[in-house]
Design a protein around this motif. Structure first.
Motif, PDB file in Angstrom:
ATOM      1  N   TYR A 117      42.063   8.258  23.312  1.00 14.00           N
ATOM      2  CA  TYR A 117      43.150   8.135  24.291  1.00 14.00           C
ATOM      3  C   TYR A 117      44.012   9.402  24.278  1.00 14.00           C
ATOM      4  CZ  TYR A 117      47.024   5.856  26.815  1.00 14.00           C
ATOM      5  OH  TYR A 117      47.993   5.534  27.734  1.00 14.00           O
ATOM      6  N   PRO A 118      43.461  10.522  24.726  1.00 11.93           N
ATOM      7  CA  PRO A 118      44.177  11.806  24.656  1.00 11.93           C
ATOM      8  C   PRO A 118      45.435  11.872  25.502  1.00 11.93           C
ATOM      9  CG  PRO A 118      42.161  12.013  25.948  1.00 11.93           C
ATOM     10  CD  PRO A 118      42.107  10.668  25.294  1.00 11.93           C
ATOM     11  N   ASP A 119      45.507  11.070  26.582  1.00  7.96           N
ATOM     12  CA  ASP A 119      46.696  11.089  27.442  1.00  7.96           C
ATOM     13  C   ASP A 119      47.962  10.718  26.679  1.00  7.96           C
ATOM     14  OD1 ASP A 119      45.281  11.877  29.610  1.00  7.96           O
ATOM     15  OD2 ASP A 119      45.092   9.894  30.505  1.00  7.96           O
ATOM     16  N   LEU A 120      47.808  10.059  25.556  1.00  2.01           N
ATOM     17  CA  LEU A 120      48.962   9.680  24.743  1.00  2.01           C
ATOM     18  C   LEU A 120      49.785  10.901  24.347  1.00  2.01           C
ATOM     19  CD1 LEU A 120      50.369   7.377  23.093  1.00  2.01           C
ATOM     20  CD2 LEU A 120      48.893   8.028  21.186  1.00  2.01           C
ATOM     21  N   LEU A 121      49.143  12.036  24.157  1.00  2.00           N
ATOM     22  CA  LEU A 121      49.816  13.251  23.679  1.00  2.00           C
ATOM     23  C   LEU A 121      50.813  13.812  24.685  1.00  2.00           C
ATOM     24  CD1 LEU A 121      46.840  15.129  21.988  1.00  2.00           C
ATOM     25  CD2 LEU A 121      48.717  13.933  20.849  1.00  2.00           C
ATOM     26  N   VAL A 122      50.641  13.500  25.954  1.00  2.17           N
ATOM     27  CA  VAL A 122      51.548  14.058  26.962  1.00  2.17           C
ATOM     28  C   VAL A 122      52.431  12.968  27.585  1.00  2.17           C
ATOM     29  CG1 VAL A 122      50.082  16.026  27.514  1.00  2.17           C
ATOM     30  CG2 VAL A 122      49.719  13.863  28.711  1.00  2.17           C
ATOM     31  N   GLY A 123      52.434  11.793  26.967  1.00  6.81           N
ATOM     32  CA  GLY A 123      53.282  10.710  27.472  1.00  6.81           C
ATOM     33  C   GLY A 123      54.717  10.844  26.998  1.00  6.81           C
ATOM     34  N   ARG A 124      55.555   9.954  27.489  1.00  5.82           N
ATOM     35  CA  ARG A 124      56.969   9.955  27.090  1.00  5.82           C
ATOM     36  C   ARG A 124      57.094   9.125  25.820  1.00  5.82           C
ATOM     37  NH1 ARG A 124      59.729   8.135  32.634  1.00  5.82           N
ATOM     38  NH2 ARG A 124      57.902   6.752  32.589  1.00  5.82           N
ATOM     39  N   ALA A 125      57.069   9.803  24.706  1.00  6.81           N
ATOM     40  CA  ALA A 125      56.967   9.145  23.402  1.00  6.81           C
ATOM     41  C   ALA A 125      58.087   8.135  23.147  1.00  6.81           C
ATOM     42  CB  ALA A 125      56.945  10.194  22.290  1.00  6.81           C
ATOM     43  N   LEU A 157      47.959   0.747  24.204  1.00  3.29           N
ATOM     44  CA  LEU A 157      49.104   1.627  24.433  1.00  3.29           C
ATOM     45  C   LEU A 157      49.258   2.019  25.899  1.00  3.29           C
ATOM     46  CD1 LEU A 157      48.812   3.928  21.289  1.00  3.29           C
ATOM     47  CD2 LEU A 157      50.520   2.151  21.737  1.00  3.29           C
ATOM     48  N   GLY A 158      48.230   1.779  26.688  1.00  6.35           N
ATOM     49  CA  GLY A 158      48.311   2.097  28.109  1.00  6.35           C
ATOM     50  C   GLY A 158      48.809   0.939  28.950  1.00  6.35           C
ATOM     51  N   ARG A 159      49.144  -0.173  28.291  1.00  3.79           N
ATOM     52  CA  ARG A 159      49.574  -1.358  29.012  1.00  3.79           C
ATOM     53  C   ARG A 159      51.092  -1.523  28.972  1.00  3.79           C
ATOM     54  NH1 ARG A 159      45.014  -5.120  26.141  1.00  3.79           N
ATOM     55  NH2 ARG A 159      43.192  -4.190  27.156  1.00  3.79           N
ATOM     56  N   SER A 160      51.580  -2.312  29.884  1.00  4.94           N
ATOM     57  CA  SER A 160      53.022  -2.585  29.956  1.00  4.94           C
ATOM     58  C   SER A 160      53.440  -3.482  28.790  1.00  4.94           C
ATOM     59  CB  SER A 160      53.352  -3.268  31.281  1.00  4.94           C
ATOM     60  OG  SER A 160      54.643  -3.836  31.243  1.00  4.94           O
ATOM     61  N   LEU A 161      54.528  -3.125  28.146  1.00  5.25           N
ATOM     62  CA  LEU A 161      55.026  -3.908  27.017  1.00  5.25           C
ATOM     63  C   LEU A 161      55.459  -5.296  27.479  1.00  5.25           C
ATOM     64  CD1 LEU A 161      55.880  -4.144  24.055  1.00  5.25           C
ATOM     65  CD2 LEU A 161      58.082  -3.100  24.687  1.00  5.25           C
ATOM     66  N   GLU A 162      56.273  -5.351  28.533  1.00  8.15           N
ATOM     67  CA  GLU A 162      56.826  -6.626  28.981  1.00  8.15           C
ATOM     68  C   GLU A 162      55.797  -7.493  29.707  1.00  8.15           C
ATOM     69  OE1 GLU A 162      58.204  -3.687  29.561  1.00  8.15           O
ATOM     70  OE2 GLU A 162      59.891  -3.810  28.136  1.00  8.15           O
ATOM     71  N   LYS A 163      54.929  -6.863  30.512  1.00  9.00           N
ATOM     72  CA  LYS A 163      54.016  -7.630  31.359  1.00  9.00           C
ATOM     73  C   LYS A 163      52.695  -7.992  30.682  1.00  9.00           C
ATOM     74  CE  LYS A 163      55.825  -5.677  35.669  1.00  9.00           C
ATOM     75  NZ  LYS A 163      55.492  -4.894  36.894  1.00  9.00           N
ATOM     76  N   GLN A 164      52.287  -7.210  29.696  1.00  9.12           N
ATOM     77  CA  GLN A 164      50.973  -7.468  29.101  1.00  9.12           C
ATOM     78  C   GLN A 164      50.991  -7.626  27.586  1.00  9.12           C
ATOM     79  OE1 GLN A 164      48.774  -4.151  30.954  1.00  9.12           O
ATOM     80  NE2 GLN A 164      47.668  -5.671  32.137  1.00  9.12           N
ATOM     81  N   ILE A 165      51.562  -6.659  26.877  1.00  9.87           N
ATOM     82  CA  ILE A 165      51.480  -6.682  25.412  1.00  9.87           C
ATOM     83  C   ILE A 165      52.181  -7.911  24.822  1.00  9.87           C
ATOM     84  CG2 ILE A 165      52.158  -5.498  23.291  1.00  9.87           C
ATOM     85  CD1 ILE A 165      51.705  -2.853  24.724  1.00  9.87           C
ATOM     86  N   ILE A 166      53.426  -8.139  25.210  1.00 11.03           N
ATOM     87  CA  ILE A 166      54.170  -9.292  24.665  1.00 11.03           C
ATOM     88  C   ILE A 166      53.530 -10.620  25.065  1.00 11.03           C
ATOM     89  CG2 ILE A 166      56.377 -10.512  24.698  1.00 11.03           C
ATOM     90  CD1 ILE A 166      57.777  -7.797  24.834  1.00 11.03           C
ATOM     91  N   PRO A 167      53.177 -10.839  26.351  1.00 10.60           N
ATOM     92  CA  PRO A 167      52.503 -12.097  26.714  1.00 10.60           C
ATOM     93  C   PRO A 167      51.167 -12.284  25.976  1.00 10.60           C
ATOM     94  CG  PRO A 167      53.341 -11.020  28.678  1.00 10.60           C
ATOM     95  CD  PRO A 167      53.504 -10.041  27.560  1.00 10.60           C
ATOM     96  N   ARG A 188      39.737  -5.614  18.755  1.00 12.93           N
ATOM     97  CA  ARG A 188      38.607  -5.557  19.687  1.00 12.93           C
ATOM     98  C   ARG A 188      38.881  -6.261  21.018  1.00 12.93           C
ATOM     99  NH1 ARG A 188      37.433  -8.844  15.440  1.00 12.93           N
ATOM    100  NH2 ARG A 188      37.099 -11.052  15.870  1.00 12.93           N
ATOM    101  N   ALA A 189      40.101  -6.765  21.211  1.00 13.94           N
ATOM    102  CA  ALA A 189      40.400  -7.517  22.432  1.00 13.94           C
ATOM    103  C   ALA A 189      40.699  -6.594  23.601  1.00 13.94           C
ATOM    104  CB  ALA A 189      41.569  -8.472  22.182  1.00 13.94           C
ATOM    105  N   VAL A 190      39.731  -5.774  23.955  1.00 12.39           N
ATOM    106  CA  VAL A 190      39.911  -4.827  25.055  1.00 12.39           C
ATOM    107  C   VAL A 190      40.145  -5.557  26.375  1.00 12.39           C
ATOM    108  CG1 VAL A 190      38.794  -2.970  26.340  1.00 12.39           C
ATOM    109  CG2 VAL A 190      38.416  -3.177  23.881  1.00 12.39           C
ATOM    110  N   TYR A 191      39.560  -6.751  26.496  1.00 13.98           N
ATOM    111  CA  TYR A 191      39.609  -7.459  27.770  1.00 13.98           C
ATOM    112  C   TYR A 191      40.831  -8.351  27.940  1.00 13.98           C
ATOM    113  CZ  TYR A 191      34.699  -6.111  27.664  1.00 13.98           C
ATOM    114  OH  TYR A 191      33.532  -5.393  27.579  1.00 13.98           O
ATOM    115  N   LEU A 192      41.605  -8.515  26.881  1.00 15.37           N
ATOM    116  CA  LEU A 192      42.737  -9.445  26.978  1.00 15.37           C
ATOM    117  C   LEU A 192      43.884  -8.817  27.773  1.00 15.37           C
ATOM    118  CD1 LEU A 192      42.990 -11.180  23.499  1.00 15.37           C
ATOM    119  CD2 LEU A 192      42.266 -12.159  25.660  1.00 15.37           C
TER     120      LEU A 192
END
Length: 412
Positions: A117-125, A157-167, A188-192
């Motif tokens: 996930y190289p895009d992480l390096l240029v994200g807003r940390a 890390l590419g998902r929304s915290l409020e809309k996906q990660i927390i639920p 391994r839950a790539v599909y969740l």
């Protein structure tokens, strides 16, 4: 500069004219002067292209160097990754790596994460990365567990915290309860994703036909992608498994659902044909499938290799394999061959003469097997333990598996 060149060219043309070519030379000059704006534009475009190319090369070179020195990537992988992400300065990636290390990420974790996930390096940390790490830490997932989860499944890390990660976390918590199982599933839950939209309706369907919570939890842990199918396709798979005669309250139902959901009709027919080629009738196939539904999740190559070993090397009838089809689940290299090698040595040495069932050889516990076939004969054959542990192969003892008659065996 351009005007000076024009004047010089004009003088040269006048000199060449010498009275005879005046008209031709003047025409050339007029054409040149008329198109000077086009030429200037062309020169300018070349300059811009050259500048952009040099700038890209500089950025690419810096990115590759950074990926090698700061992220631990090899030059080859760094070159490949730099095609997906480029940066001129180290400020953003330094900030990302600094935050990761504060949360327990080792160089190995960072290397694995950046490669995927190289895009992480240029994200807003501080705005996107830090809040997600803080959330996982707040629910008790931190240190090595957190680093292992995110380096194994960085799409989180590419998902929304409020809309996906927390639920998603709350969904797993409600089903699994056990933190260790949650950690394992997140790896391994790539599909969740989109739990309410995709997963909740399918879980409701399973509950409606009597699948217990333990069965649903098992499905989430082993094959979460099955629950992410659209409701129409999922309902079709469930109906098919019910029609096969599986009881929704049993673990076999979940295994059959996984087999049916993850296997296309064409692949299903191909695998059935392979089993038939090894002497399984339709009745034997359904007997095997009901006992061990995951026999249809094995690859054609895997099925062929194991059936060949059991039938042609060990001489067990195909029907014997069908009756205890779970023996197809075990690793050929790590379990089947070492155990069968012990039996073969004992047969060659004349220490055992009776025939043993597949289940007693392959499915028994390590303790039972070593007590029955290894420790008992250790004095007569000192190499038995090494054979059982896969450290010694039969050829080193001058012994090999006999090739049984495939035709005769298949007729049993």
């Amino acid at each position: 500069m351009f005007c000076l060149r024009c004047k010089r060219l004009q003088l040269q043309l006048l000199r060449v004219s010498n009275g005879r070519n005046v008209v031709q030379s003047t025409t050339h000059l007029r054409f040149f002067l008329h198109n000077k704006s086009l030429l200037v534009k062309s020169f300018s475009s070349v300059g811009v292209v050259t500048y952009d190319k040099e700038k890209q090369q500089k950025e690419h070179s810096f990115t590759v160097s950074y990926l090698i020195k700061s992220c631990g990537l090899s030059p080859e992988i760094a070159g490949s990754v730099s095609k997906k992400v480029n940066f001129e300065t180290p400020e953003k990636p330094d900030q990302v790596l600094g935050i990761l290390r504060e949360y327990g990420f080792t160089n190995k974790h960072i290397s694995k994460l950046v490669k995927k996930y190289p895009d992480l390096l240029v994200g807003r940390a501080e705005k996107t990365l830090l809040p997600k790490l803080e959330f996982f830490h707040s629910v008790g997932i931190s240190g090595a567990d957190l680093a292992n989860i995110l380096s194994s499944n960085p799409t989180i890390l590419g998902r929304s915290l409020e809309k996906q990660i927390i639920p998603n976390y709350n969904f797993l918590k409600s089903l699994l309860c056990n933190d260790a199982k949650i950690v394992g599933t997140l790896k391994r839950a790539v599909y969740l994703h989109d739990v309410e939209k995709h997963i909740a309706p399918n879980i409701s369907a399973l509950r409606g036909i009597g699948v217990p919570k333990s069965g649903i939890a098992s499905l989430v842990i082993s094959n979460p992608g099955v629950l992410c199918e659209n409701s129409e396709k999922f309902d079709e798979s469930v109906k098919r498994v019910v029609d096969m005669g599986f009881n929704p309250s049993t673990g076999a139902f979940i295994h059959a659902l996984v087999a049916v959901s993850t296997t296309t009709d064409l692949t299903w027919e191909q695998k059935v044909a392979v089993y038939r080629s090894w002497g399984w009738s339709e009745n034997l196939f359904w007997l095997a499938f009901r006992k061990y539904p995951r026999c249809m999740t094995l690859s054609v190559e895997n099925i062929t290799a194991k059936m060949d070993f059991y039938v042609n090397k060990m001489g067990w009838p195909p029907s014997a394999v069908a009756r205890v089809a779970t023996v197809l689940a075990y690793s050929l290299e790590k379990r089947i061959i070492p155990r069968c090698s012990v039996i073969r040595v004992l047969q060659v040495k004349g220490l055992i003469k009776e025939k043993f069932s597949l289940s007693s050889v392959v499915m028994s516990s390590d303790k039972y097997f070593t007590d029955t076939f290894v420790s008992k004969y250790q004095n007569q054959v000192p190499q038995l333990l090494n054979i059982f542990q896969g450290k010694t192969v039969l050829l080193e003892l001058g012994i090999k598996f006999e090739q049984k008659s495939e035709v005769n065996v298949k007729q049993l």
